[in-house]
Design a protein around this motif. Structure first.
Motif: not given
Length: 164
Positions: A70, A76-77, A105-107, A79, A100, A102
């Motif tokens: 991660n 952006y985040q 609040f959604f992955w 993973s 994926s 983020k």
């Protein structure tokens, strides 16, 4: 080795399909070099890929990390699971699994990546986003993305200041 054995070995080797040799060739390439053969920059994979498998006939691949990975990039985040799978062809990765992003609040799973000229397009199904290709010339590092040098410099300065 007896003479008949050498002939048998020679006949066996020349009867193998050429694709067997091509696959052996790919096994010597790193995952990053294999990406480049399909017209992708190395930076779509993080540092630390420990192995991969590629079926050249179908483009099906699996890439392996030692664990999940991660890191942040801009707002952006991202993973990466320990196994990333998909189908690769020149300039296109489809059926992608294991990556994926983020968004708010959604992955969301990234399912397709397209290299189109000077941009990279990442699709999460109904939506996609384009980014300049020069953002992907280097691979990000798990944990800190591209901010690792800054973090290392901060840690170094903390060590130096604590030694005084």
């Amino acid at each position: 080795m007896a003479f008949p054995s050498r002939i048998l070995l020679f006949l066996t080797l020349i009867s193998l399909p050429a694709s067997s040799f091509a696959i052996a060739d790919d096994e010597r390439l790193s995952a990053y070099q294999a990406l480049q053969r399909y017209d992708f920059p190395v930076g779509i994979l993080p540092i630390g890929v420990i192995g991969y498998e590629l079926k050249r006939e179908t483009g099906e691949f699996s890439a392996y990390l030692s664990g999940t990975c991660n890191f942040p990039i801009d707002s952006y985040q991202l993973s990466y699971k320990s196994t990333i799978q998909g189908v690769i062809s020149p300039g296109r990765i489809t059926n992608l699994k294991g990556v994926s992003v983020k968004v708010l609040f959604f992955w969301l799973n990234i399912v397709e990546v397209i290299h189109d000229g000077d941009k990279m397009e990442f699709s999460v199904g109904l939506a996609s986003a384009n980014f300049p290709i020069d953002n992907f010339y280097e691979s990000p590092q798990c944990g800190c993305g591209f901010a690792c040098n800054h973090l290392n410099a901060t840690v170094s300065s903390i060590w130096v200041s604590s030694d005084i």
